[in-house]
Design an enzyme around this catalytic site. Structure first.
Site, PDB file in Angstrom:
ATOM      1  N   SER A 153      -9.886  -4.370  -1.377  1.00  0.00           N
ATOM      2  CA  SER A 153     -10.302  -2.076  -1.773  1.00  0.00           C
ATOM      3  C   SER A 153      -9.437  -0.948  -2.003  1.00  0.00           C
ATOM      4  O   SER A 153      -8.338  -1.629  -0.869  1.00  0.00           O
ATOM      5  CB  SER A 153     -10.912  -1.002  -1.134  1.00  0.00           C
ATOM      6  OG  SER A 153     -12.682  -2.250  -0.901  1.00  0.00           O
ATOM      7  N   LEU A 169     -10.735   1.446   4.510  1.00  0.00           N
ATOM      8  CA  LEU A 169     -10.877   0.693   3.481  1.00  0.00           C
ATOM      9  C   LEU A 169     -10.721  -0.863   3.146  1.00  0.00           C
ATOM     10  O   LEU A 169      -9.708  -1.235   3.996  1.00  0.00           O
ATOM     11  CB  LEU A 169     -10.213   1.214   2.335  1.00  0.00           C
ATOM     12  CG  LEU A 169     -10.389   2.699   0.929  1.00  0.00           C
ATOM     13  CD1 LEU A 169      -9.891   2.490   0.117  1.00  0.00           C
ATOM     14  CD2 LEU A 169     -11.835   2.405   0.739  1.00  0.00           C
ATOM     15  N   ASP A 170     -11.323  -1.489   2.762  1.00  0.00           N
ATOM     16  CA  ASP A 170     -10.828  -2.945   2.871  1.00  0.00           C
ATOM     17  C   ASP A 170      -9.941  -4.383   2.380  1.00  0.00           C
ATOM     18  O   ASP A 170      -9.375  -3.186   1.901  1.00  0.00           O
ATOM     19  CB  ASP A 170     -12.657  -3.963   3.197  1.00  0.00           C
ATOM     20  CG  ASP A 170     -12.644  -3.341   1.742  1.00  0.00           C
ATOM     21  OD1 ASP A 170     -11.951  -3.856   0.748  1.00  0.00           O
ATOM     22  OD2 ASP A 170     -13.755  -4.046   2.172  1.00  0.00           O
ATOM     23  N   TYR A 171      -9.451  -4.574   2.930  1.00  0.00           N
ATOM     24  CA  TYR A 171      -8.633  -5.772   2.185  1.00  0.00           C
ATOM     25  C   TYR A 171      -8.112  -5.052   0.964  1.00  0.00           C
ATOM     26  O   TYR A 171      -6.651  -5.183  -0.222  1.00  0.00           O
ATOM     27  CB  TYR A 171      -7.858  -6.912   2.516  1.00  0.00           C
ATOM     28  CG  TYR A 171      -6.871  -7.882   2.167  1.00  0.00           C
ATOM     29  CD1 TYR A 171      -5.712  -7.195   2.478  1.00  0.00           C
ATOM     30  CD2 TYR A 171      -7.129  -8.469   1.102  1.00  0.00           C
ATOM     31  CE1 TYR A 171      -4.580  -8.546   2.417  1.00  0.00           C
ATOM     32  CE2 TYR A 171      -5.607  -9.485   0.377  1.00  0.00           C
ATOM     33  CZ  TYR A 171      -4.773  -9.520   0.972  1.00  0.00           C
ATOM     34  OH  TYR A 171      -3.506  -9.668   0.758  1.00  0.00           O
TER      35      TYR A 171
END
Length: 317
Positions: free
Chosen positions: A131, A127-129
């Site tokens: 999210s 999951l990106d930063y």
């Protein structure tokens, strides 16, 4: 009539047995398989008193005495499986060159449940930063790889908040599959962007308004895929929360984790093999969209009886 002599059977004793040395090190929790290869090439591994610095040799972890930097291995780690609720502002990596907080720091807390020991865990997927939501953490490399393969088609479910209201035609594009950039936004190959069509997705409106929320289900996980899909139809993604992975539904608070049950691990294994799995009918609290807070209206205070008014008397016209 004499029988011709039968061909001699091949001697199977000469065939290599056991597992590759780098796999044994990874299963023992020493390092990832790629890092274990580096450790072997550096000559830091001994098998039965002999330094092994070539890749591909096979050994028996239960019979051979294997040492790394002089320390004896005690067989493979017991496999562990956890669900973590990643908060916004953490990266899904083992370490970050920019020194941002990582999910590994969250997993460093004392683990509850039947297996409260410390093991070397790895995140499954990313999951990106910005999210948040459900991340799987495990030391079972085989299951992690199987879940991550696109061919498995494991469903991942998200709650997504959008800036502005997308048209029905745009949502239909996402449902059918939409053309997005394959790599990062700044990557250009052969003078043009590398584009790809996404797999069909499920999109359902959860809450309307100027900035609506949608429940989105994907069977793949490309780099920043959700953000790219909505940007293609002209809308910015404000928030992303993953609430489902296969049959699992997010049921722990942000920043917390819990160990999976045997049944949940078996369901993940079924999903990784492409078999159908069904989540529980009751959606947990942390997989639901919270109701918007109601605005409080303060009533004007009444002046006490006989109190003088602070307002000046009006002059006669």
């Amino acid at each position: 009539m004499t029988k011709s002599p039968s061909a001699p059977k091949p001697d199977t004793n000469d065939e290599p047995k056991g597992d590759r040395l780098q796999k044994i090190l990874a299963q023992a929790g020493i390092a990832s398989r790629r890092k274990a290869e580096e450790i072997i090439l550096e000559g830091r591994v001994q098998v039965n008193g002999v330094i092994v610095n070539t890749l591909g040799t096979r050994h028996d972890a239960l019979k051979d005495h294997i040492r790394v930097d002089g320390k004896l291995l005690h067989g493979p780690e017991q496999q562990r499986y956890y669900m973590l609720n990643k908060p916004r502002g953490y990266v899904t990596t083992l370490d970050d060159p920019e020194k941002r907080p990582t999910v590994m720091q969250l997993m460093a807390k004392q683990k509850s449940g039947p297996h409260g020991d410390n093991v070397r865990l790895y995140p499954v997927g990313r999951l990106d930063y910005l999210s948040e939501g459900l991340i799987l953490m495990t030391n079972d490399g085989n299951l992690a790889n199987a879940l991550s393969k696109a061919a498995a088609g494991v469903e991942k479910t998200y709650l997504v908040k959008i800036s502005g209201t997308p048209p029905a035609s745009g949502l239909d594009q996402i449902r059918r599959g939409i053309m997005i950039d394959r790599g990062r936004l700044d990557e250009v190959r052969s003078g043009r962007r590398d584009r790809i069509i996404t797999s069909p997705a499920k999109v359902e409106l959860v809450r309307g308004g100027d900035n609506p929320w949608y429940e989105l289900t994907l069977i793949e996980g490309r780099n920043r895929q959700i953000r790219k899909m909505f940007e293609e139809i002209g809308h910015h993604v404000e928030k992303i929360r993953r609430i489902g992975y296969g049959a699992l539904r997010l049921d722990v608070p942000p920043g917390e984790f819990r160990e999976l049950t045997l049944g949940e691990v078996m369901a993940l294994d079924r999903a990784a093999k492409g078999k159908k799995v069904v989540p529980k009918k009751k959606t947990p609290e942390f997989a639901q969209l919270k109701s918007p807070a109601k605005k409080k209206f303060s009533k004007p205070r009444r002046q006490p009886t006989g109190a003088k008014s602070s307002s000046r008397p009006r002059r006669p016209n």
